[in-house]
Write an enzyme that holds these catalytic residues in place. Structure first.
Site, PDB file in Angstrom:
ATOM      1  NE  ARG A 113      -2.952   0.521   3.396  1.00 16.16           N
ATOM      2  CZ  ARG A 113      -2.332   0.494   4.596  1.00 16.16           C
ATOM      3  NH1 ARG A 113      -1.381   1.368   4.891  1.00 16.16           N
ATOM      4  NH2 ARG A 113      -2.660  -0.413   5.494  1.00 16.16           N
ATOM      5  CE1 TYR A 157     -14.695  15.953 -15.903  1.00 15.30           C
ATOM      6  CE2 TYR A 157     -14.203  15.392 -13.628  1.00 15.30           C
ATOM      7  CZ  TYR A 157     -14.594  15.012 -14.900  1.00 15.30           C
ATOM      8  OH  TYR A 157     -14.870  13.697 -15.152  1.00 15.30           O
TER       9      TYR A 157
HETATM   10  C1  LIG Z   1     -11.886  13.568 -16.826  1.00 11.12           C
HETATM   11  C2  LIG Z   1     -11.407  14.726 -16.061  1.00 11.12           C
HETATM   12  C3  LIG Z   1     -11.143  14.623 -14.709  1.00 11.12           C
HETATM   13  C4  LIG Z   1     -11.440  13.373 -13.930  1.00 11.12           C
HETATM   14  O1  LIG Z   1     -10.731  12.283 -14.345  1.00 11.12           O
HETATM   15  P1  LIG Z   1     -11.306  10.796 -14.097  1.00 11.12           P
HETATM   16  O2  LIG Z   1     -10.130   9.945 -14.248  1.00 11.12           O
HETATM   17  O3  LIG Z   1     -12.380  10.603 -15.120  1.00 11.12           O
HETATM   18  O4  LIG Z   1     -11.870  10.786 -12.712  1.00 11.12           O
HETATM   19  C5  LIG Z   1     -10.631  15.713 -14.056  1.00 11.12           C
HETATM   20  N1  LIG Z   1     -10.401  16.861 -14.698  1.00 11.12           N
HETATM   21  C6  LIG Z   1     -10.659  17.012 -15.999  1.00 11.12           C
HETATM   22  C7  LIG Z   1     -10.356  18.307 -16.644  1.00 11.12           C
HETATM   23  C8  LIG Z   1     -11.182  15.955 -16.725  1.00 11.12           C
HETATM   24  O5  LIG Z   1     -11.466  16.122 -18.007  1.00 11.12           O
END
Ligand SMILES: *Cc1c(COP(=O)(O)O)cnc(C)c1O
Length: 392
Positions: free
Chosen positions: A59, A112
């Protein structure tokens, strides 16, 4: 984990072939092993109680996780990097590593969507105040600072509307009050922007996107400055975050071709964006790599390239039926979330419920495109037939 010693003189394409691997540690094999593990054995009780053995329990790190951490640390110019189970988990981990009850965080209004949901639903449970700021503020963000402001979370460009932010100005204002600046750097990848060089403390990648590059793994990375590293390292360790070795390996594999993929993504995106300018159905293109984009000068100053994610606004008066038919008629462009893979994607952009600090046109219909590695002429033909059917 921490800074490794690869030569600073090497160019980025050379670095991408070297970082995060040391064949002499593994009998000469080119790539690091995929270590499936939990228990690590100690030779004796003395070693066990000293805590001096390099690995103690999976871990806390394995040769596999360390390879990817070291590689990203090099690319981001960081003091250290930690891995997370997704991009969103990397954002949550970064925030929680530097916030405590009673603190106040400012978040870019372009953030986001799931980042907003995390901030609006989880942070208040821990008595952390959240406010959103206009991404155009720059140094004037200081007017929003409160006595308890301890962090600023930014994303530039925003991944739906693509406004660029003046990161050095934001970071320098935040530094004056000792606040930690967190930046979601997924759009540019560490190849086209190095947030830590711009004054950011914690740089985040949704590795799921361009680093993995093949739409087959969820993964996040958090790279820290010297100042932010101890808190990140401690929080990550005590909350038990660990990413599975096969996923880490696929991210390392993706990293080797990141530069060539990004170069082609950008080239294709510019061809498609230039063609979109000629379409009467398109009112505006949101892509900082275009000279016509309001964020172009900041992009040119702070970034060394553009990825292939951008949006366009449909012309005024476009109906729901027209935009729906446009998306449904696309054949090469898949309809789906995420981006950064080899294949092109399209989604409608809806700003309702995504903006609280800045005005937006709720009737504006837009499309976000991720331009993949297909031949751009085929992509253009696909878009053309969808426009013709939806607007013809
Ligand atoms: C997709 C995305 C995330 C999150 O990533 P995941 O791996 O899907 O959780 C964060 N920031 C931006 C700008 C993204 O496009």
């Amino acid at each position: 984990m921490t800074k490794s010693q690869s030569s600073k003189a090497q160019k980025i394409d050379t670095q991408l072939t070297q970082i995060g691997r040391n064949p002499s540690d593994f009998h000469g094999f080119v790539n690091p092993p995929v270590v499936h593990a939990s228990t690590v054995l100690f030779p004796d009780i003395e070693t066990m109680s000293l805590g001096s053995q390099k690995y103690s329990y999976a871990r806390r790190g394995t040769p596999t996780t360390e390879s990817l951490e070291n590689a990203i640390t090099e690319l981001e110019g960081a003091a250290g990097t930690k891995l997370a189970t997704s991009g969103l988990n990397a954002i949550a981990t970064a925030c929680l590593s530097c916030l405590k009850a009673g603190d106040h965080i400012l978040i870019a209004d372009t953030a986001y969507g799931p980042t907003r949901e995390f901030a609006d639903t989880v942070l208040p449970k821990f008595a952390i105040e959240v406010d959103y700021y206009d991404p155009a503020l720059g140094a004037n963000i200081k007017n929003l600072f409160k006595d308890n402001t301890t962090a600023v979370l930014t994303e530039s460009p925003g991944s739906l509307t693509f406004e660029m932010q003046d990161i050095p100005a934001l970071a320098s204002a935040a530094k004056n009050i000792g606040a930690t600046v967190i930046m979601d750097n997924t759009w540019a990848s560490p190849l086209y922007c190095r947030p830590l060089d711009l004054g950011v403390d914690l740089s985040i990648q949704a590795g799921t996107k361009y680093i993995v590059g093949h739409s087959d793994v969820m993964l996040g990375t958090i790279s820290a400055s010297e100042r932010a590293w101890p808190a990140l390292h401690a929080f990550h360790g005590t909350t038990g975050l660990h990413v599975a070795p096969d996923d880490v390996y696929l991210a390392l594999r993706g990293l080797r071709t990141l530069s060539v993929r990004l170069e082609r993504h950008m080239k294709n995106a510019l061809v498609v964006a230039d063609w979109l300018k000629t379409r009467p159905e398109v009112a505006n293109i949101r892509y900082p790599a275009l000279e016509s984009d309001p964020g172009h000068s900041i992009w040119k100053r702070d970034f060394t390239g553009a990825s292939s994610l951008f949006a366009f606004d449909f012309r005024q008066g476009t109906t729901d039926a027209q935009s729906t038919l446009f998306f449904n008629t696309l054949t090469l462009f898949g309809l789906g979330y995420s981006w950064g893979g080899f294949e092109s994607l399209a989604i409608p952009v809806k700003l309702k419920d995504q903006r609280t600090a800045t005005a937006y046109d709720a009737d504006q219909k837009s499309a976000r495109l991720h331009i993949g590695l297909e031949d751009p002429e085929d992509l253009i033909n696909d878009l053309a037939q969808a426009f013709d059917k939806a607007f013809g």
